[in-house]
Design a protein around this motif. Sequence first.
Motif, PDB file in Angstrom:
ATOM      1  N   LEU A   1       0.867  -1.179   0.000  1.00 46.67           N
ATOM      2  CA  LEU A   1       0.000   0.000   0.000  1.00 46.67           C
ATOM      3  C   LEU A   1       0.903   1.229   0.000  1.00 46.67           C
ATOM      4  O   LEU A   1       1.600   1.494   0.977  1.00 46.67           O
ATOM      5  CB  LEU A   1      -0.907   0.002   1.229  1.00 46.67           C
ATOM      6  N   LEU A   2       0.927   1.947  -1.117  1.00 49.14           N
ATOM      7  CA  LEU A   2       1.781   3.123  -1.261  1.00 49.14           C
ATOM      8  C   LEU A   2       0.989   4.373  -0.899  1.00 49.14           C
ATOM      9  O   LEU A   2      -0.051   4.657  -1.485  1.00 49.14           O
ATOM     10  CB  LEU A   2       2.293   3.228  -2.699  1.00 49.14           C
TER      11      LEU A   2
ATOM     12  N   THR B   1       8.343  -3.064  -1.371  1.00 46.02           N
ATOM     13  CA  THR B   1       8.275  -1.758  -0.715  1.00 46.02           C
ATOM     14  C   THR B   1       9.379  -0.830  -1.223  1.00 46.02           C
ATOM     15  O   THR B   1       9.137   0.371  -1.425  1.00 46.02           O
ATOM     16  CB  THR B   1       8.373  -1.900   0.812  1.00 46.02           C
ATOM     17  N   ALA B   2      10.573  -1.380  -1.432  1.00 45.95           N
ATOM     18  CA  ALA B   2      11.661  -0.550  -1.970  1.00 45.95           C
ATOM     19  C   ALA B   2      11.342  -0.085  -3.388  1.00 45.95           C
ATOM     20  O   ALA B   2      11.581   1.077  -3.752  1.00 45.95           O
ATOM     21  CB  ALA B   2      12.964  -1.334  -1.949  1.00 45.95           C
ATOM     22  N   ALA B   3      10.780  -0.981  -4.203  1.00 44.40           N
ATOM     23  CA  ALA B   3      10.445  -0.607  -5.575  1.00 44.40           C
ATOM     24  C   ALA B   3       9.330   0.433  -5.607  1.00 44.40           C
ATOM     25  O   ALA B   3       9.318   1.321  -6.469  1.00 44.40           O
ATOM     26  CB  ALA B   3      10.033  -1.854  -6.358  1.00 44.40           C
ATOM     27  N   ALA B   4       8.384   0.335  -4.683  1.00 46.44           N
ATOM     28  CA  ALA B   4       7.264   1.279  -4.673  1.00 46.44           C
ATOM     29  C   ALA B   4       7.710   2.694  -4.339  1.00 46.44           C
ATOM     30  O   ALA B   4       7.080   3.673  -4.774  1.00 46.44           O
ATOM     31  CB  ALA B   4       6.208   0.811  -3.678  1.00 46.44           C
TER      32      ALA B   4
ATOM     33  N   GLY C   1      11.363   7.134  -6.758  1.00 45.79           N
ATOM     34  CA  GLY C   1      10.793   8.348  -7.323  1.00 45.79           C
ATOM     35  C   GLY C   1       9.773   9.044  -6.452  1.00 45.79           C
ATOM     36  O   GLY C   1       9.194  10.050  -6.873  1.00 45.79           O
ATOM     37  N   GLN C   2       9.522   8.550  -5.246  1.00 45.33           N
ATOM     38  CA  GLN C   2       8.549   9.151  -4.342  1.00 45.33           C
ATOM     39  C   GLN C   2       9.221  10.160  -3.413  1.00 45.33           C
ATOM     40  O   GLN C   2      10.443  10.184  -3.265  1.00 45.33           O
ATOM     41  CB  GLN C   2       7.854   8.069  -3.514  1.00 45.33           C
ATOM     42  N   ALA C   3       8.407  10.982  -2.787  1.00 48.03           N
ATOM     43  CA  ALA C   3       8.923  11.958  -1.822  1.00 48.03           C
ATOM     44  C   ALA C   3       9.498  11.251  -0.602  1.00 48.03           C
ATOM     45  O   ALA C   3       9.125  10.110  -0.303  1.00 48.03           O
ATOM     46  CB  ALA C   3       7.801  12.911  -1.408  1.00 48.03           C
ATOM     47  N   PRO C   4      10.402  11.904   0.151  1.00 45.18           N
ATOM     48  CA  PRO C   4      11.019  11.249   1.314  1.00 45.18           C
ATOM     49  C   PRO C   4      10.019  10.831   2.381  1.00 45.18           C
ATOM     50  O   PRO C   4      10.290   9.895   3.142  1.00 45.18           O
ATOM     51  CB  PRO C   4      11.988  12.315   1.857  1.00 45.18           C
ATOM     52  N   PHE C   5       8.886  11.535   2.470  1.00 45.90           N
ATOM     53  CA  PHE C   5       7.924  11.194   3.510  1.00 45.90           C
ATOM     54  C   PHE C   5       6.850  10.222   3.017  1.00 45.90           C
ATOM     55  O   PHE C   5       5.847  10.003   3.688  1.00 45.90           O
ATOM     56  CB  PHE C   5       7.267  12.462   4.081  1.00 45.90           C
ATOM     57  N   ALA C   6       7.008   9.663   1.831  1.00 43.19           N
ATOM     58  CA  ALA C   6       6.082   8.629   1.351  1.00 43.19           C
ATOM     59  C   ALA C   6       6.280   7.344   2.155  1.00 43.19           C
ATOM     60  O   ALA C   6       7.358   7.080   2.699  1.00 43.19           O
ATOM     61  CB  ALA C   6       6.301   8.367  -0.127  1.00 43.19           C
ATOM     62  N   ARG C   7       5.231   6.543   2.237  1.00 42.60           N
ATOM     63  CA  ARG C   7       5.271   5.303   3.020  1.00 42.60           C
ATOM     64  C   ARG C   7       4.770   4.141   2.169  1.00 42.60           C
ATOM     65  O   ARG C   7       3.775   4.267   1.441  1.00 42.60           O
ATOM     66  CB  ARG C   7       4.392   5.420   4.273  1.00 42.60           C
ATOM     67  N   ALA C   8       5.469   3.011   2.275  1.00 44.13           N
ATOM     68  CA  ALA C   8       5.067   1.774   1.597  1.00 44.13           C
ATOM     69  C   ALA C   8       4.798   0.723   2.674  1.00 44.13           C
ATOM     70  O   ALA C   8       5.726   0.247   3.334  1.00 44.13           O
ATOM     71  CB  ALA C   8       6.151   1.296   0.639  1.00 44.13           C
ATOM     72  N   SER C   9       3.532   0.395   2.874  1.00 44.94           N
ATOM     73  CA  SER C   9       3.125  -0.536   3.926  1.00 44.94           C
ATOM     74  C   SER C   9       2.815  -1.906   3.332  1.00 44.94           C
ATOM     75  O   SER C   9       2.512  -2.032   2.141  1.00 44.94           O
ATOM     76  CB  SER C   9       1.889  -0.009   4.656  1.00 44.94           C
TER      77      SER C   9
ATOM     78  N   ASN D   1      14.343  -2.229   4.983  1.00 47.82           N
ATOM     79  CA  ASN D   1      14.464  -0.828   5.398  1.00 47.82           C
ATOM     80  C   ASN D   1      13.423   0.091   4.767  1.00 47.82           C
ATOM     81  O   ASN D   1      13.141   1.169   5.293  1.00 47.82           O
ATOM     82  CB  ASN D   1      15.858  -0.294   5.087  1.00 47.82           C
ATOM     83  N   ALA D   2      12.862  -0.316   3.630  1.00 49.38           N
ATOM     84  CA  ALA D   2      11.848   0.533   2.987  1.00 49.38           C
ATOM     85  C   ALA D   2      10.451   0.282   3.538  1.00 49.38           C
ATOM     86  O   ALA D   2       9.526   1.056   3.240  1.00 49.38           O
ATOM     87  CB  ALA D   2      11.856   0.290   1.475  1.00 49.38           C
ATOM     88  N   TRP D   3      10.253  -0.780   4.305  1.00 47.54           N
ATOM     89  CA  TRP D   3       8.941  -1.079   4.875  1.00 47.54           C
ATOM     90  C   TRP D   3       8.585   0.020   5.868  1.00 47.54           C
ATOM     91  O   TRP D   3       9.404   0.445   6.678  1.00 47.54           O
ATOM     92  CB  TRP D   3       8.991  -2.441   5.545  1.00 47.54           C
ATOM     93  N   SER D   4       7.364   0.493   5.814  1.00 47.72           N
ATOM     94  CA  SER D   4       6.950   1.662   6.592  1.00 47.72           C
ATOM     95  C   SER D   4       7.153   1.475   8.092  1.00 47.72           C
ATOM     96  O   SER D   4       7.497   2.430   8.793  1.00 47.72           O
ATOM     97  CB  SER D   4       5.492   1.990   6.298  1.00 47.72           C
ATOM     98  N   VAL D   5       6.948   0.263   8.600  1.00 46.21           N
ATOM     99  CA  VAL D   5       7.130   0.035  10.037  1.00 46.21           C
ATOM    100  C   VAL D   5       8.587   0.236  10.435  1.00 46.21           C
ATOM    101  O   VAL D   5       8.897   0.834  11.473  1.00 46.21           O
ATOM    102  CB  VAL D   5       6.644  -1.377  10.418  1.00 46.21           C
ATOM    103  N   VAL D   6       9.510  -0.245   9.603  1.00 44.93           N
ATOM    104  CA  VAL D   6      10.935  -0.056   9.874  1.00 44.93           C
ATOM    105  C   VAL D   6      11.308   1.416   9.749  1.00 44.93           C
ATOM    106  O   VAL D   6      12.123   1.941  10.525  1.00 44.93           O
ATOM    107  CB  VAL D   6      11.779  -0.928   8.917  1.00 44.93           C
ATOM    108  N   VAL D   7      10.708   2.107   8.787  1.00 42.69           N
ATOM    109  CA  VAL D   7      10.969   3.539   8.627  1.00 42.69           C
ATOM    110  C   VAL D   7      10.527   4.302   9.875  1.00 42.69           C
ATOM    111  O   VAL D   7      11.257   5.174  10.382  1.00 42.69           O
ATOM    112  CB  VAL D   7      10.233   4.073   7.372  1.00 42.69           C
TER     113      VAL D   7
END
Length: 360
Positions: free
Chosen positions: A11-12, A70-73, A76-84, A131-137
């Motif tokens: 979920l991006l 999650t890393a692929a999603a 190109g996204q903003a730094p505060f984007a989240r991939a759950s 590391n790209a998973w939103s919970v880890v972020v």
Amino acid sequence: MLAGAWLPWVLLRPNRLAPGEPLRLEPGWLLGAAALALLPALVGHWRRAWVWPAATAALALGVWLLGQQTAAALVGQAPFARASASSGAWLYLLGAGIALFGAAQAAPERRWVGWVWLGPVLAAALSGHLNAWSVVVEGRSEGARWVQELGQHLRLVGTALGLATLLGTPLAIWGAGRPRVAGAALGLSSGLQTLPSLALLGLLIAPLSALADAVPALRAAGLSGIGVSPALTALTLYALLPVVRGGLLGLQGVPAGVLDAARGMGMTRTQRLWRVQAPLALPLWLGGLRQAAVVLIGVAAVAALIGAGGLGTYIFKGLQSAASDLILLGAVPAALLAVAVDAGLRRLEGWLGTRLGRAE
């Protein structure tokens, strides 16, 4: 697992609070995940001993895909984007976990199979693949604060368990040979557990505040109507029932012939208690402590509502802001902590029972 492979995997979201866009697996990854989803069931009909390697492979792929997707999603996204993780990832990992659990239950001599899931999870976490998973972020952004809340959660649980042991063990010893005392102790502790944890915390605010106002020395020592004091009081009361019940069952379960033999040897009542009854009752007593510890890990999360801290801080902060990642940041570690404590104490309980059986 097969259904999870077809459902959205990631979920991006443009930020922590905004609605997200569900992303599915690409056809190649989808076919691979579906094939591994079917593998445990197929090999189970052919050779049951191969179920756990198949389930482990499916789980490892699920964890790897979560990190990769999650890393692929986020490219190109903003730094505060989240991939759950979306419903597909959770369902797929749940199915792989159930397959591993079933493999462990089907082969009691290989109970370690139930812990194989730790391998791929730790490998992915330590390598930075998640590391790209939103919970880890969210965990990285919280940093030292999360470690502080985890330590506070452990302190609340450990202190309450110690206090419950100090109160419950003498009650169990006193009531072991006195049915009325045992009934009263069990009835009182059972009645306390029927109260909802939030209600009990609320009921303790007024009397503890009045006590702190009446005795300035207690207020200076840290007693107050909110914070750690009511949280520890409530947690201790909740832990009394399993501690008292485990102690009573253990002491009352000592065979009468063993006690008669101890009397015949000239042992006093105190010597019989510490040299005969207590060692034989220890496995059941540890079972009560195990139940109390698991209950406290869950109930301690509610203590954050009255300012006691702990992992519940993130759960309620996430609920207030509709941020599911913050909820998981508190709920997942608490669940893993409960599983680890239960497994460790269960193993100790079984080891003591085996040793006592050999001694007999």
